[in-house]
Design an enzyme around this catalytic site. Structure first.
Site, mmCIF file in Angstrom:
data_model
loop_
_atom_site.group_PDB
_atom_site.id
_atom_site.type_symbol
_atom_site.label_atom_id
_atom_site.label_comp_id
_atom_site.label_asym_id
_atom_site.label_seq_id
_atom_site.Cartn_x
_atom_site.Cartn_y
_atom_site.Cartn_z
ATOM 1 N N CYS A 73 4.657 -21.412 -31.807
ATOM 2 C CA CYS A 73 5.892 -21.849 -31.153
ATOM 3 C C CYS A 73 6.613 -20.644 -30.569
ATOM 4 O O CYS A 73 6.338 -19.494 -30.935
ATOM 5 C CB CYS A 73 6.804 -22.581 -32.139
ATOM 6 S SG CYS A 73 7.464 -21.537 -33.454
ATOM 7 N N CYS A 77 10.595 -25.137 2.158
ATOM 8 C CA CYS A 77 10.552 -25.629 0.781
ATOM 9 C C CYS A 77 9.731 -26.911 0.707
ATOM 10 O O CYS A 77 9.767 -27.753 1.619
ATOM 11 C CB CYS A 77 11.972 -25.876 0.277
ATOM 12 S SG CYS A 77 12.064 -26.502 -1.417
ATOM 13 N N CYS A 79 16.812 -23.786 -4.038
ATOM 14 C CA CYS A 79 16.635 -24.742 -5.121
ATOM 15 C C CYS A 79 15.499 -24.246 -6.016
ATOM 16 O O CYS A 79 14.864 -23.225 -5.737
ATOM 17 C CB CYS A 79 16.353 -26.146 -4.580
ATOM 18 S SG CYS A 79 14.648 -26.447 -4.076
ATOM 19 N N CYS A 103 15.614 -30.957 -0.369
ATOM 20 C CA CYS A 103 16.190 -29.619 -0.196
ATOM 21 C C CYS A 103 16.254 -29.260 1.280
ATOM 22 O O CYS A 103 17.267 -28.734 1.758
ATOM 23 C CB CYS A 103 15.370 -28.591 -0.973
ATOM 24 S SG CYS A 103 15.885 -26.878 -0.711
ATOM 25 N N ASN A 107 11.581 -26.575 -20.548
ATOM 26 C CA ASN A 107 10.290 -26.700 -19.865
ATOM 27 C C ASN A 107 10.524 -26.872 -18.371
ATOM 28 O O ASN A 107 11.578 -27.342 -17.933
ATOM 29 C CB ASN A 107 9.477 -27.870 -20.429
ATOM 30 C CG ASN A 107 10.164 -29.204 -20.227
ATOM 31 O OD1 ASN A 107 10.024 -29.839 -19.184
ATOM 32 N ND2 ASN A 107 10.933 -29.641 -21.230
ATOM 33 N N ASN A 144 14.223 -39.628 -21.975
ATOM 34 C CA ASN A 144 13.385 -38.580 -21.394
ATOM 35 C C ASN A 144 13.491 -38.688 -19.879
ATOM 36 O O ASN A 144 12.976 -39.638 -19.279
ATOM 37 C CB ASN A 144 11.939 -38.747 -21.855
ATOM 38 C CG ASN A 144 11.046 -37.611 -21.378
ATOM 39 O OD1 ASN A 144 11.471 -36.750 -20.610
ATOM 40 N ND2 ASN A 144 9.801 -37.601 -21.838
#
Length: 421
Positions: free
Chosen positions: A257, A310, A233, A315, A191, A156
């Site tokens: 879902c 940003c 970005c 970035c 996600n 993960n």
């Protein structure tokens, strides 16, 4: 278990047929025999890509792109490495496409396992339920093309440890020692938290990546090219969920879902891989952003410039570096254009080819319509309704307003003379 081991097992089973219950052994032998067939069908690795058009060459159709002038050197694809984050509906199909295209090295990232609910996603099989998605992907992809180097990471990336492993793997040398780092990262996650993690990693490394996504109603999607410092970005113009700071996991409801259509997933995966191939092999136009709406067959495009304010420090740093290197890039681009123009002047108008097609300079020919006359272009008995260029007469000059006034005065005098008589 390789083919030789399976055949040895078959010989052992044949020896056991002397036992009282040969039926059970026969059934076992049939199962093992079924395992030998696919093992024998798996092809060996191919050292060099060939353009030879034979049924046994898996690369002949791909190398045809080179013969047709679309790609200069298709075999370069073996020198590239691509990381795919998220082996779901889009990521798994993208991995399969790249494997069939003969990509040199694929890095696969996902922490989830295969479920029966995933069977609508074009790639996984029911017998792979319970396996990690990365292991299931490697199992299938290695059978499709053993020439591709596959590296799987079941982790993960949104955890601290997972992010460190992810960041290190993007910089590490490949297992065969041929490549260092990756040439492109494809984000196929579902996600925003994972997208922000990929964004952070690529900004820190200055790594070009492409983002993809499919809407919750499964009828639209998009792909986007992100070049740190040059384009926006993911944090430069974040979606509302990200900008508001809401934990998107709290928005999910039990028993509800998102929809998932394999057709939409396949279209988005195809657009993503097509853009990746154009970027790596330098052909066509790489899309900075391409949307897809299946309800209206609408494909919007746009460009997004980086945000100087940003919220991502990496970035902002990449933007500064990009602006500092701009004069050198402009000078290199100008020199390249001048070199190409000079080479074009020295080269012939066209090259010899197998189809006897030649390009003729318009300046060396005379337009046929100028040479032809009204008589030689029509069958006997037919005449032109409109005048030809040779007999065209200048239009009559329009009558001026002064002449019209004079005519009216003369007409008035004639009427007065008639009335007086």
């Amino acid at each position: 278990m390789d083919e030789e081991q399976l055949r040895a097992l078959l010989r052992d089973l044949d020896a056991l047929k002397q036992r009282p219950d040969p039926a059970a052994i026969d059934r076992m032998r049939e199962r093992v025999a079924g395992m030998v067939t696919p093992a024998a069908a798996a092809r060996s690795k191919i050292k060099d890509m060939s353009s030879e058009v034979v049924d046994s060459n898996p690369y002949s159709r791909l190398m045809a792109l080179q013969r047709m002038g679309i790609v200069d050197n298709y075999e370069r694809i073996r020198d590239y490495s691509i990381a795919i984050v998220g082996i779901g509906g889009v990521g798994s199909v993208a991995a399969e496409m790249l494997t069939r295209c003969g990509i040199g090295r694929l890095l696969l990232y996902d922490y989830d396992t295969v479920e029966l609910a995933n069977m609508n996603r074009l790639f996984f099989r029911p017998d792979q339920v319970g396996m990690t998605k990365t292991d299931a992907a490697v199992q299938t992809l290695s059978g499709i093309n053993p020439d591709v180097t596959l590296e799987s990471y079941s982790l993960n990336i949104t955890t601290v440890k997972g992010f460190e492993t992810f960041l290190g793997s993007l910089k590490a040398r490949s297992s065969d020692g041929r490549n260092t780092g990756v040439d492109l990262v494809l984000s196929c996650v579902d996600n925003y938290e994972a997208r922000m993690v990929v964004n952070q990693a690529c900004n820190e490394l200055g790594q070009t990546w492409m983002e993809s996504g499919v809407s919750e109603d499964a009828v639209s999607g998009h792909i986007q090219l992100l070049v740190p410092g040059e384009t926006a970005c993911f944090a430069c113009a974040p979606p509302l969920v990200v900008a508001s700071g809401v934990d998107e996991r709290t928005l999910k409801r039990e028993g509800v879902c998102a929809a998932s259509l394999p057709t939409t997933m396949g279209v988005v995966a195809g657009l993503l891989v097509q853009n990746a191939l154009k970027y790596l092999l330098k052909f066509g136009q790489v899309s900075p952003y391409l949307g897809y709406n299946s309800l209206k067959d609408y494909f919007p495009t746009m460009e997004m410039k980086p945000n100087p304010q940003c919220s991502n420090p990496a970035c902002v740093q990449r933007q500064k570096e990009y602006m500092q290197s701009k004069p050198a890039r402009d000078a290199a681009a100008k020199a390249k254009m001048e070199a190409e123009a000079s080479a074009a002047d020295e080269c012939p108008v066209h090259l010899d080819n197998d189809w006897n097609i030649s390009v003729v300079d318009d300046s060396d020919t005379v337009t046929p319509s100028i040479l032809s006359t009204g008589a030689d272009s029509l069958p006997e008995g037919l005449v032109r309704e409109l005048p030809t260029a040779d007999s065209y007469q200048e239009p009559v000059a329009p009558v001026t307003s002064g002449a019209i006034d004079d005519d009216l005065e003369e007409l008035q005098r004639q009427l007065d003379a008639l009335n007086s008589s």
